[in-house]
Scaffold this active site. Structure first.
Site, PDB file in Angstrom:
ATOM      1  N   PRO A  95      33.093  47.920  49.250  1.00 58.16           N
ATOM      2  CA  PRO A  95      31.961  48.276  48.390  1.00 58.16           C
ATOM      3  C   PRO A  95      31.474  49.709  48.624  1.00 58.16           C
ATOM      4  CG  PRO A  95      31.257  46.765  50.130  1.00 58.16           C
ATOM      5  CD  PRO A  95      32.752  46.820  50.177  1.00 58.16           C
ATOM      6  N   GLU A 122      31.949  40.940  58.296  1.00 51.86           N
ATOM      7  CA  GLU A 122      30.996  42.024  58.057  1.00 51.86           C
ATOM      8  C   GLU A 122      31.684  43.353  57.766  1.00 51.86           C
ATOM      9  OE1 GLU A 122      27.596  41.775  57.833  1.00 51.86           O
ATOM     10  OE2 GLU A 122      28.116  39.646  57.838  1.00 51.86           O
ATOM     11  N   ARG A 160      49.876  46.298  34.659  1.00 53.39           N
ATOM     12  CA  ARG A 160      49.816  46.482  33.207  1.00 53.39           C
ATOM     13  C   ARG A 160      50.334  47.849  32.778  1.00 53.39           C
ATOM     14  NH1 ARG A 160      46.848  43.266  29.981  1.00 53.39           N
ATOM     15  NH2 ARG A 160      46.397  45.020  28.600  1.00 53.39           N
ATOM     16  N   ASP A 175      44.039  49.565  25.255  1.00 51.38           N
ATOM     17  CA  ASP A 175      43.006  48.853  26.000  1.00 51.38           C
ATOM     18  C   ASP A 175      41.707  49.647  26.040  1.00 51.38           C
ATOM     19  OD1 ASP A 175      44.598  46.712  26.544  1.00 51.38           O
ATOM     20  OD2 ASP A 175      45.145  47.363  28.563  1.00 51.38           O
TER      21      ASP A 175
END
Length: 271
Positions: A95, A122, A160, A175
């Site tokens: 993140p 963690e 893809r 797309d």
């Protein structure tokens, strides 16, 4: 040369969802890519296969130890080198990484292989990140239980882009996000569904008008839902053609809202 994904993960079975189903499953059957998993527990130093420990300084949860991950990454890179892959990157799904977008997907797809590092608990000992990770990537501003789902999203997006992965060679190029625009709406049979018809232009057979309508819808939808993308594509403002299409879209939206309000009023009166 097939693209190679080497995934360092405590949960290798999760990746069956990628290798055994759908477009990515067919691409693997057609040898467009290989996916290998490397479990850090196989590199643990004790018979309990320990890969995590309490954090220095205290605090909740556990932290993944550097040594098992380090060994797994080394073996993964050695395997890629044996297979003739000299251009690779170690990517940590985190993140704290930069947001995954289409440009990053295209850049990664131009490589021959990547090593994907999936964290758990963690997080990972910072020294491992500093010494072995080339790039951190996030799939969004939220927290999930581990890096596996994020890795699968990246893998799917990259596959893809591999030649031959999609049945229609133009599918990937059309797309959403390819040109910083969201995709236009799609319709199929029947012509009328629950009172709502397919836009007439799509039934006209006039390909020039259809393409114009689709561009208008792409610009309009991006303006409505992701104006940040529109600003990225046109940093100096919309060109005249696109500006005209956007104004037409706005007018159509106002008419649609007015028509819906009239319909709602009639329904209320009938009740």
């Amino acid at each position: 040369m097939p693209f190679e994904f080497d995934v360092v993960t405590l949960l290798p079975k999760m990746f069956d969802a990628v290798t055994q189903h759908g477009i990515t499953g067919r691409a693997r059957e057609n040898n467009l890519y290989y996916l290998r998993t490397w479990n850090p527990r196989d590199y643990a130093a004790n018979r309990y296969r320990t890969v995590d420990d309490a954090p220095y300084g205290g605090g909740p949860g556990m932290v993944m130890m550097a040594e098992p991950l380090d060994r797994a990454i080394t073996d993964a890179k050695i395997q890629q080198t044996r297979n003739g892959i000299n251009r690779t990157r170690v990517i940590y799904l985190s993140p704290q990484g930069g947001r995954l977008n289409h440009e990053k997907v295209l850049r990664i797809s131009k490589l021959h292989g990547v090593v994907l590092l999936c964290g758990r608990y963690e997080g990972i000992d910072e020294r491992l990140i500093e010494n072995r990770v080339d790039e951190e990537i996030s799939i969004g501003d939220y927290v999930i239980s581990g890096g596996e789902l994020a890795a699968m999203a990246l893998i799917d997006a990259v596959i893809r882009q591999l030649p031959g992965a999609l049945g229609d060679t133009q599918s990937a190029s059309q797309d959403s996000h390819v040109n910083h625009l969201l995709e236009y709406p799609h319709y199929t049979r029947p012509d009328i569904y629950k009172g709502k018809p397919v836009p007439e232009v799509l039934l006209s057979g006039n390909h020039e008008k259809i393409e114009r309508w689709r561009l208008q819808q792409s610009i309009g939808r991006t303006w409505l839902k992701r104006p940040d993308l529109l600003a990225e594509k046109y940093p100096e403002g919309l060109p005249d053609k696109e500006k005209e299409l956007l104004e037409e879209f706005k007018q159509s939206q106002c008419l649609a809202i007015t028509d819906q309000a009239k319909t709602d009023t009639i329904k209320e009166q009938e009740q």
